[in-house]
Scaffold this active site. Sequence first.
Site, PDB file in Angstrom:
ATOM      1  NE  ARG A  56      84.466  39.029  49.371  1.00 51.73           N
ATOM      2  CZ  ARG A  56      83.631  38.341  48.620  1.00 51.73           C
ATOM      3  NH1 ARG A  56      82.383  38.742  48.484  1.00 51.73           N
ATOM      4  NH2 ARG A  56      84.007  37.237  48.002  1.00 51.73           N
ATOM      5  CE  LYS A 114      89.944  30.230  49.213  1.00 47.85           C
ATOM      6  NZ  LYS A 114      89.331  29.779  47.966  1.00 47.85           N
TER       7      LYS A 114
HETATM    8  P1  ADP Z   1      80.826  36.256  46.239  1.00 48.48           P
HETATM    9  O1  ADP Z   1      81.789  35.346  46.936  1.00 48.48           O
HETATM   10  O2  ADP Z   1      80.587  37.555  46.898  1.00 48.48           O
HETATM   11  O3  ADP Z   1      79.596  35.569  45.885  1.00 48.48           O
HETATM   12  P2  ADP Z   1      82.758  36.286  44.185  1.00 48.48           P
HETATM   13  O4  ADP Z   1      83.458  35.182  44.882  1.00 48.48           O
HETATM   14  O5  ADP Z   1      82.438  36.100  42.752  1.00 48.48           O
HETATM   15  O6  ADP Z   1      81.411  36.661  44.860  1.00 48.48           O
HETATM   16  O7  ADP Z   1      83.661  37.576  44.412  1.00 48.48           O
HETATM   17  C1  ADP Z   1      83.127  38.868  44.646  1.00 48.48           C
HETATM   18  C2  ADP Z   1      83.791  39.850  43.788  1.00 48.48           C
HETATM   19  O8  ADP Z   1      85.148  40.000  44.114  1.00 48.48           O
HETATM   20  C3  ADP Z   1      83.738  39.515  42.341  1.00 48.48           C
HETATM   21  O9  ADP Z   1      83.617  40.713  41.656  1.00 48.48           O
HETATM   22  C4  ADP Z   1      85.072  38.806  42.112  1.00 48.48           C
HETATM   23  O10 ADP Z   1      85.460  38.921  40.776  1.00 48.48           O
HETATM   24  C5  ADP Z   1      85.968  39.584  43.049  1.00 48.48           C
HETATM   25  N1  ADP Z   1      87.045  38.798  43.667  1.00 48.48           N
HETATM   26  C6  ADP Z   1      86.979  38.122  44.821  1.00 48.48           C
HETATM   27  N2  ADP Z   1      88.162  37.582  45.144  1.00 48.48           N
HETATM   28  C7  ADP Z   1      88.996  37.909  44.168  1.00 48.48           C
HETATM   29  C8  ADP Z   1      90.381  37.667  43.922  1.00 48.48           C
HETATM   30  N3  ADP Z   1      91.143  36.993  44.753  1.00 48.48           N
HETATM   31  N4  ADP Z   1      90.905  38.146  42.801  1.00 48.48           N
HETATM   32  C9  ADP Z   1      90.153  38.851  41.949  1.00 48.48           C
HETATM   33  N5  ADP Z   1      88.861  39.131  42.137  1.00 48.48           N
HETATM   34  C10 ADP Z   1      88.289  38.683  43.220  1.00 48.48           C
HETATM   35  P1  ADP Z   2      86.793  31.036  45.939  1.00 51.68           P
HETATM   36  O1  ADP Z   2      87.635  31.617  47.026  1.00 51.68           O
HETATM   37  O2  ADP Z   2      87.386  31.211  44.611  1.00 51.68           O
HETATM   38  O3  ADP Z   2      85.372  31.461  46.069  1.00 51.68           O
HETATM   39  P2  ADP Z   2      85.967  28.450  46.998  1.00 51.68           P
HETATM   40  O4  ADP Z   2      86.829  27.574  47.816  1.00 51.68           O
HETATM   41  O5  ADP Z   2      84.903  29.193  47.716  1.00 51.68           O
HETATM   42  O6  ADP Z   2      86.869  29.451  46.171  1.00 51.68           O
HETATM   43  O7  ADP Z   2      85.293  27.576  45.857  1.00 51.68           O
HETATM   44  C1  ADP Z   2      84.549  28.132  44.805  1.00 51.68           C
HETATM   45  C2  ADP Z   2      83.783  27.031  44.087  1.00 51.68           C
HETATM   46  O8  ADP Z   2      84.665  26.019  43.585  1.00 51.68           O
HETATM   47  C3  ADP Z   2      82.808  26.268  44.957  1.00 51.68           C
HETATM   48  O9  ADP Z   2      81.563  26.905  45.069  1.00 51.68           O
HETATM   49  C4  ADP Z   2      82.710  24.934  44.222  1.00 51.68           C
HETATM   50  O10 ADP Z   2      81.888  25.035  43.099  1.00 51.68           O
HETATM   51  C5  ADP Z   2      84.120  24.725  43.740  1.00 51.68           C
HETATM   52  N1  ADP Z   2      84.910  23.942  44.720  1.00 51.68           N
HETATM   53  C6  ADP Z   2      85.797  24.426  45.609  1.00 51.68           C
HETATM   54  N2  ADP Z   2      86.352  23.437  46.356  1.00 51.68           N
HETATM   55  C7  ADP Z   2      85.789  22.292  45.924  1.00 51.68           C
HETATM   56  C8  ADP Z   2      85.942  20.903  46.275  1.00 51.68           C
HETATM   57  N3  ADP Z   2      86.791  20.514  47.226  1.00 51.68           N
HETATM   58  N4  ADP Z   2      85.203  19.991  45.609  1.00 51.68           N
HETATM   59  C9  ADP Z   2      84.352  20.368  44.622  1.00 51.68           C
HETATM   60  N5  ADP Z   2      84.167  21.636  44.232  1.00 51.68           N
HETATM   61  C10 ADP Z   2      84.875  22.597  44.872  1.00 51.68           C
END
Ligand code: ADP
Ligand code: ADP
Length: 503
Positions: free
Chosen positions: A291, A116
């Site tokens: 993906r 990231k």
């Molecule tokens: P999307 O981003 O597709 O809306 P999620 O962020 O919830 O959905 O992740 C998609 C799927 O992959 C889920 O089943 C989530 O639990 C799994 N997943 C994604 N990244 C990770 C991670 N770093 N570790 C464990 N599970 C992950």
């Molecule tokens: P992941 O890889 O686990 O999906 P993301 O960076 O996509 O992580 O963030 C997942 C969720 O966490 C976002 O949809 C939001 O709800 C919250 N989030 C992430 N970064 C921020 C931020 N800088 N400020 C507020 N909420 C955040």
Amino acid sequence: MFSKLLVANRGEIAVRIIRACQELGIRTVAVYSEADARALHTLLADEAHLIGPPSPVESYLHAERLIEVALKTGCEAVHPGYGFLAENAAFAETVRAAGLTFVGPPAEAIRLMGDKVAARARMAQADVPVVPGYEGEGDVDEFLAAARALGYPVLVKAAGGGGGRGMRVVAREADLPAALDTARREARNAFGSDRVYLEKYVDRPRHIEFQVLADHHGHVVHLFERECSVQRRHQKIIEESPSPVLDEELRRHMGAAAVAAARAVGYVNAGTVEFLVDAERRFYFLEMNTRLQVEHPVTELVVGVDLVKAQLAIAAGEPLPFTQAELSQRGHAIECRIYAEDPARGFLPATGRVVRAVEPVGPWVRVDAGITTGDTITHYYDPMIAKLIVWGEHRDDALRRMAWALDQYIIMGVTTNITFLRDVVRHPAFQRGDITTDFVERYFVGWRPPDTSVPDEVLIAAALAEQADTPPAVRANHGDSGERAGDPFSPWNVADGFRPGRV
Ligand code: ADP
Ligand code: ADP
Ligand code: MG
């Protein structure tokens, strides 16, 4: 097009991929763990191969074993789905080194977007706005200085994080040093890297993401947005398209930023660029998921493109069959993720046997499920067991249809979030489209399911009716511990009295 493909996943997404392949006349090879010997994806594929014990590390994450099966069965391509190895650059490389096609982006794009910190830097270069932050090269003092400059609260995030994990909100300076230590330790254990960085914690943002498709011929398009602000533990529960807040201008800007993001990393295949949108309607790049995403169906219904088929066509080298100008949004789609979990107990994952699953059926109602009646839900895998997706001419129609469909959806034997979702979609704030990422904490803390206990006399009447209806031979068989009762898969031998075709 390929003639045979390995589906390197399980559950609903494996089923989704198998269905697309069946339509295209591509034979499918499923892989399954010992826990999934009778799972839907195992049964639906043309072939299924046992790859190991239930633990993901020994099965769905075991790259060599997956590739071995692909080669042994004569597959030409591997679809990774989402989760598991989908965003593992080394896996994509190994697949390609084995002479197979990886249905996904180049390994370099996966690697860059999977980090990231690197992704933020590349996006900033490409003039895609990122959440203000600090990349975290320095010591604690530099973190403290950076956080002061950003202003509290800040978010400590793991560079390798995902799935809503590896994030920690810090409200006060005094808490930052300890939060950094804990976050580093957790990140090392969960993601194999202890790199953490800071982001400004955006107050009550919306999560709005753009679907992109890119082919091998330099064409990149976006398929508009998905609003995913209804979340618990930073994980999405409900997604919809279009977003209730985007206007044409903001949509155009964000779409262009998503395309620029994809171009900046040489992206090919389907991907999603996630943004946060704040109260002033400023948008910030959050991350790119390299993906297919869980919520891809809402885009499919609104834009009219089958994203899995598009992924396969792109992987086979075909050019995109449409230009940006030819794509448009029609109507409104909403998806609810059905989780085996207890919303009244902190969304604790639930396990057990699905005694009965009755999916809603009707016009513009789609169910992407990985489970069916008789399946067992274990603690080994993600608790998301199905997705309910509806389409309507307008948001109001889609809302009504979703409320109806949730009422029809019955899963017995395992606790699910269905009753919770029924309340969420009827909530006035959700109905108004007034949704930010704190929606669930704001309105649903302390939520309790409605009382659905059944009076004793009703249970007794049901049991008597059941008994009266059961053919004598079967009744004898039921109580029989001998030979004839030996078939564990016969519905007549299910101890809890379930019969096909009867509630
Ligand atoms: P999307 O981003 O597709 O809306 P999620 O962020 O919830 O959905 O992740 C998609 C799927 O992959 C889920 O089943 C989530 O639990 C799994 N997943 C994604 N990244 C990770 C991670 N770093 N570790 C464990 N599970 C992950
Ligand atoms: P992941 O890889 O686990 O999906 P993301 O960076 O996509 O992580 O963030 C997942 C969720 O966490 C976002 O949809 C939001 O709800 C919250 N989030 C992430 N970064 C921020 C931020 N800088 N400020 C507020 N909420 C955040
Ligand atoms: Mg994300």
